[in-house]
Design a protein around this motif. Structure first.
Motif, PDB file in Angstrom:
ATOM      1  N   LYS A  65     -45.478 -20.839  63.482  1.00 43.22           N
ATOM      2  CA  LYS A  65     -46.171 -22.261  62.829  1.00 43.22           C
ATOM      3  C   LYS A  65     -45.096 -22.580  61.838  1.00 43.22           C
ATOM      4  N   ALA A  66     -44.408 -21.856  61.002  1.00 37.77           N
ATOM      5  CA  ALA A  66     -43.641 -22.182  59.990  1.00 37.77           C
ATOM      6  C   ALA A  66     -42.315 -23.076  60.885  1.00 37.77           C
ATOM      7  N   THR A  79     -33.490 -23.182  56.418  1.00 39.80           N
ATOM      8  CA  THR A  79     -34.542 -21.879  56.044  1.00 39.80           C
ATOM      9  C   THR A  79     -35.820 -22.322  56.058  1.00 39.80           C
ATOM     10  N   LEU A  80     -36.705 -21.460  56.154  1.00 39.96           N
ATOM     11  CA  LEU A  80     -38.066 -21.634  56.369  1.00 39.96           C
ATOM     12  C   LEU A  80     -38.629 -20.808  55.154  1.00 39.96           C
ATOM     13  N   PRO A  81     -39.096 -21.552  54.040  1.00 35.52           N
ATOM     14  CA  PRO A  81     -39.256 -20.778  52.671  1.00 35.52           C
ATOM     15  C   PRO A  81     -40.674 -20.160  52.615  1.00 35.52           C
ATOM     16  N   VAL A 133     -32.500 -19.737  59.279  1.00 33.02           N
ATOM     17  CA  VAL A 133     -32.365 -20.119  60.883  1.00 33.02           C
ATOM     18  C   VAL A 133     -31.024 -19.908  61.256  1.00 33.02           C
ATOM     19  N   ALA A 134     -31.017 -19.416  62.643  1.00 35.27           N
ATOM     20  CA  ALA A 134     -29.653 -18.979  62.902  1.00 35.27           C
ATOM     21  C   ALA A 134     -29.563 -19.471  64.551  1.00 35.27           C
ATOM     22  N   GLN A 135     -28.309 -19.562  65.117  1.00 37.12           N
ATOM     23  CA  GLN A 135     -28.069 -19.697  66.498  1.00 37.12           C
ATOM     24  C   GLN A 135     -27.442 -18.763  67.029  1.00 37.12           C
ATOM     25  N   VAL A 136     -27.955 -18.280  68.314  1.00 41.25           N
ATOM     26  CA  VAL A 136     -27.387 -17.184  69.084  1.00 41.25           C
ATOM     27  C   VAL A 136     -25.931 -17.855  69.721  1.00 41.25           C
ATOM     28  N   ASN A 137     -24.873 -17.195  69.400  1.00 41.22           N
ATOM     29  CA  ASN A 137     -23.419 -17.853  69.916  1.00 41.22           C
ATOM     30  C   ASN A 137     -22.691 -16.882  71.003  1.00 41.22           C
TER      31      ASN A 137
END
Length: 90
Positions: free
Chosen positions: A64-65, A49-51, A2-6
């Motif tokens: 969904k995840a 993270t989304l495993p 997972v990331a954030q737009v900066n």
């Protein structure tokens, strides 16, 4: 991951890195966020993270995840999320 737009018009939005093009660009996707190629310089990686999401996953699978892992609530509890909420209320 997972990331954030900066930077840019999507500043502050969260997305999931779905695939890697090269050392500078990645494909991102997420709920309320289209599938785009983004430069890594405009993303801040988070520790979440989304495993269950595999490389090149479809948009529905990512959504969904993202929803089932409750990432938004976890991110709101981090120091960065608290700071963002404080600036949003001003």
């Amino acid at each position: 991951r997972v990331a954030q737009v900066n930077f840019g018009e999507d500043y502050g939005k969260y997305c999931v890195i779905v695939d890697i093009r090269d050392q500078q660009f990645v494909f991102v996707d997420g709920p309320g966020f289209g599938r785009f190629m983004y430069p890594l310089s405009r993303l801040t990686l988070t520790k979440f993270t989304l495993p269950s999401v595999l490389r090149g996953a479809r948009a529905g699978t990512v959504a969904k995840a993202f929803k089932s892992s409750d990432v938004v609530a976890k991110l709101a509890k981090t120091p960065q999320g608290v700071k963002q909420a404080r600036f949003a209320t001003r």
